[in-house]
Scaffold this motif. Structure first.
Motif, PDB file in Angstrom:
ATOM      1  N   ILE A  12      -6.828   5.006  79.177  1.00  0.00           N
ATOM      2  CA  ILE A  12      -6.019   5.667  78.262  1.00  0.00           C
ATOM      3  C   ILE A  12      -7.200   6.108  77.025  1.00  0.00           C
ATOM      4  O   ILE A  12      -7.904   5.368  76.684  1.00  0.00           O
ATOM      5  CB  ILE A  12      -5.036   4.740  77.612  1.00  0.00           C
ATOM      6  CG1 ILE A  12      -4.256   4.150  78.850  1.00  0.00           C
ATOM      7  CG2 ILE A  12      -4.282   5.158  76.606  1.00  0.00           C
ATOM      8  CD1 ILE A  12      -3.420   5.141  79.544  1.00  0.00           C
ATOM      9  N   VAL A  29      -2.735   7.754  72.976  1.00  0.00           N
ATOM     10  CA  VAL A  29      -1.186   7.264  72.806  1.00  0.00           C
ATOM     11  C   VAL A  29      -0.408   7.737  71.982  1.00  0.00           C
ATOM     12  O   VAL A  29      -0.649   8.132  70.707  1.00  0.00           O
ATOM     13  CB  VAL A  29      -1.377   5.621  72.810  1.00  0.00           C
ATOM     14  CG1 VAL A  29      -0.105   5.049  72.841  1.00  0.00           C
ATOM     15  CG2 VAL A  29      -2.504   4.901  73.787  1.00  0.00           C
ATOM     16  N   ALA A  72       1.437   8.205  77.098  1.00  0.00           N
ATOM     17  CA  ALA A  72       0.180   7.818  76.954  1.00  0.00           C
ATOM     18  C   ALA A  72      -0.890   8.585  77.671  1.00  0.00           C
ATOM     19  O   ALA A  72      -0.353   8.739  78.804  1.00  0.00           O
ATOM     20  CB  ALA A  72      -0.166   6.312  77.098  1.00  0.00           C
ATOM     21  N   GLY A 117      -4.652   9.750  79.775  1.00  0.00           N
ATOM     22  CA  GLY A 117      -5.921   8.916  80.132  1.00  0.00           C
ATOM     23  C   GLY A 117      -6.595   9.755  80.986  1.00  0.00           C
ATOM     24  O   GLY A 117      -5.909  10.553  81.787  1.00  0.00           O
ATOM     25  N   GLU A 167      -5.399   2.629  73.065  1.00  0.00           N
ATOM     26  CA  GLU A 167      -6.622   3.504  73.661  1.00  0.00           C
ATOM     27  C   GLU A 167      -7.485   2.426  74.449  1.00  0.00           C
ATOM     28  O   GLU A 167      -8.036   1.463  73.681  1.00  0.00           O
ATOM     29  CB  GLU A 167      -7.209   4.262  72.399  1.00  0.00           C
ATOM     30  CG  GLU A 167      -6.148   5.576  71.844  1.00  0.00           C
ATOM     31  CD  GLU A 167      -6.974   6.249  70.857  1.00  0.00           C
ATOM     32  OE1 GLU A 167      -8.091   5.923  70.875  1.00  0.00           O
ATOM     33  OE2 GLU A 167      -6.199   6.893  70.522  1.00  0.00           O
TER      34      GLU A 167
END
Lengths: 292, 51
Positions: free
Chosen positions: A263, A266, A271, A273, A245
């Motif tokens: 991000i 995760v 992931a 973001g 992250e």
């Protein structure tokens, strides 16, 4: 004929005419009592018939009135019973009315409080909307500045690439010249001295430790999903690839910079973001990498 | 004949005027009687009597 006789004749004549006139006048103007009697008798008979009819009708009316009176008495009794029942119902209804009025008063108070609260919330909403408008204006201004900064950054990155290419080319030229000089000086047993740069070397800006770590990882992947409405995107890299992250990925399509993905979450498969610095609309399949 | 033994002369009217007057009075009375009788008969179907 004596004079007295003559006078008597005249007087007799005059008195006869006078009396006869009176009699004729009386008889001529006298009423016809027989006709009157007949008329009155007929009227009397008709009146008697009418009286009989009236008595008969009176008896019938009396009977009818008695029947109606009986019916009305029954109705009055029924209405009295109904009235008592209605009065009891009225009492119940009045009690319910009192309860409902109390409830109405209660709800009126609640409604009044609700209106006051609504007015306060409306005022608060208005203030919030004003503040939101201000923030949106500031956001627009910031986005404009961000676009300008991004454009300037891209331009400077292009300049940096050009300068790096020039630097690489110059280093190669320098190496080539150094080798040529070494070849020229080698027969005499001399060696070329190390050149001194005229421009003093400046300290170059170093990236932060995190950024350096990210650059060292040098991950590459693909965009697997894009949600432009919420400015979210998911990438094919996951925690198994070392994604954490807060890491920032650059999205490119060929040699074009598209946007950044910061991000925020995760998992073991992907992931997710936020999309930032959007230059073009990102698409599924665009390349993501930690380094440009 | 008169009491004196002389024949009595026929009575003669000294004047016809009073005769006419008497006749007129008689006629008036007669007409009145006829009229009253007529009225009584046609109204009460009786003459000179009470119904």
């Amino acid at each position: 004929m004596s004079t007295l006789t003559k006078i008597l004749i005249v007087l007799l004549t005059l008195s006869s005419i006078f009396l006869c006139g009176i009699v004729v006048t009386y008889v001529g103007s006298a009423d016809d009592f027989k006709q009157k009697n007949t008329s009155l008798t007929n009227k009397f008979n008709a009146a008697e018939e009418n009286a009989k009819k009236a008595n008969k009708a009176l008896e019938e009316n009396k009977t009818l009135i008695q029947q109606q009176k009986k019916e009305i008495d029954d109705q009055i009794a029924a209405l009295k019973a109904s009235s008592e029942e209605l009065q009891s119902k009225l009492g119940n209804v009045e009690r319910e009315k009192s309860a409902l009025l109390a409830e109405v008063e209660k709800w009126t108070t609640i409604t009044r409080d609700f209106y006051q609260t609504t007015e306060k919330q409306g005022q608060l909403l208005k203030d919030t909307l004003d503040e939101l408008n201000k923030l949106q204006a500031e956001q627009v201004k910031t986005q404009k500045e961000l676009k300008e900064t991004t454009a300037s950054l891209m331009e400077k990155m292009a300049i940096i690439d050009t300068l790096e290419t020039d630097k690489k080319r110059l280093v190669e030229q320098k190496t080539e010249l150094q080798s040529k000089l070494d070849q020229l000086l080698q027969p005499g047993g001399k060696a070329a001295a190390e050149g001194t740069a005229v421009t003093p070397k400046k300290d170059t800006a170093q990236p932060t430790a995190g950024a350096g770590v990210v650059r060292e990882i040098n991950l590459k992947g693909k965009l697997t999903a894009v949600d432009l409405k919420n400015s979210m995107a998911s990438i094919s890299l996951s925690s198994a690839d070392g994604v954490k992250e807060g890491m920032k990925f650059y999205v490119t399509r060929g040699s074009e910079f598209i946007c950044d993905v910061l991000i925020s979450d995760v998992s073991g498969k992907e992931a997710v973001g936020f999309i930032e610095l959007v230059q073009q609309q990102p698409k599924v399949g665009d390349t993501v990498s930690t380094n440009l | 004949m008169s009491p004196n033994g002389q024949p009595k002369a026929a009575a003669a009217a000294t004047s016809n005027l009073y005769t006419v007057i008497l006749a007129l009075a008689f006629a008036v009375v007669l007409v009145t009687v006829v009229f009253v009788a007529y009225k009584c008969y046609f109204q009460y179907e009786l003459i000179f009597r009470m119904p």
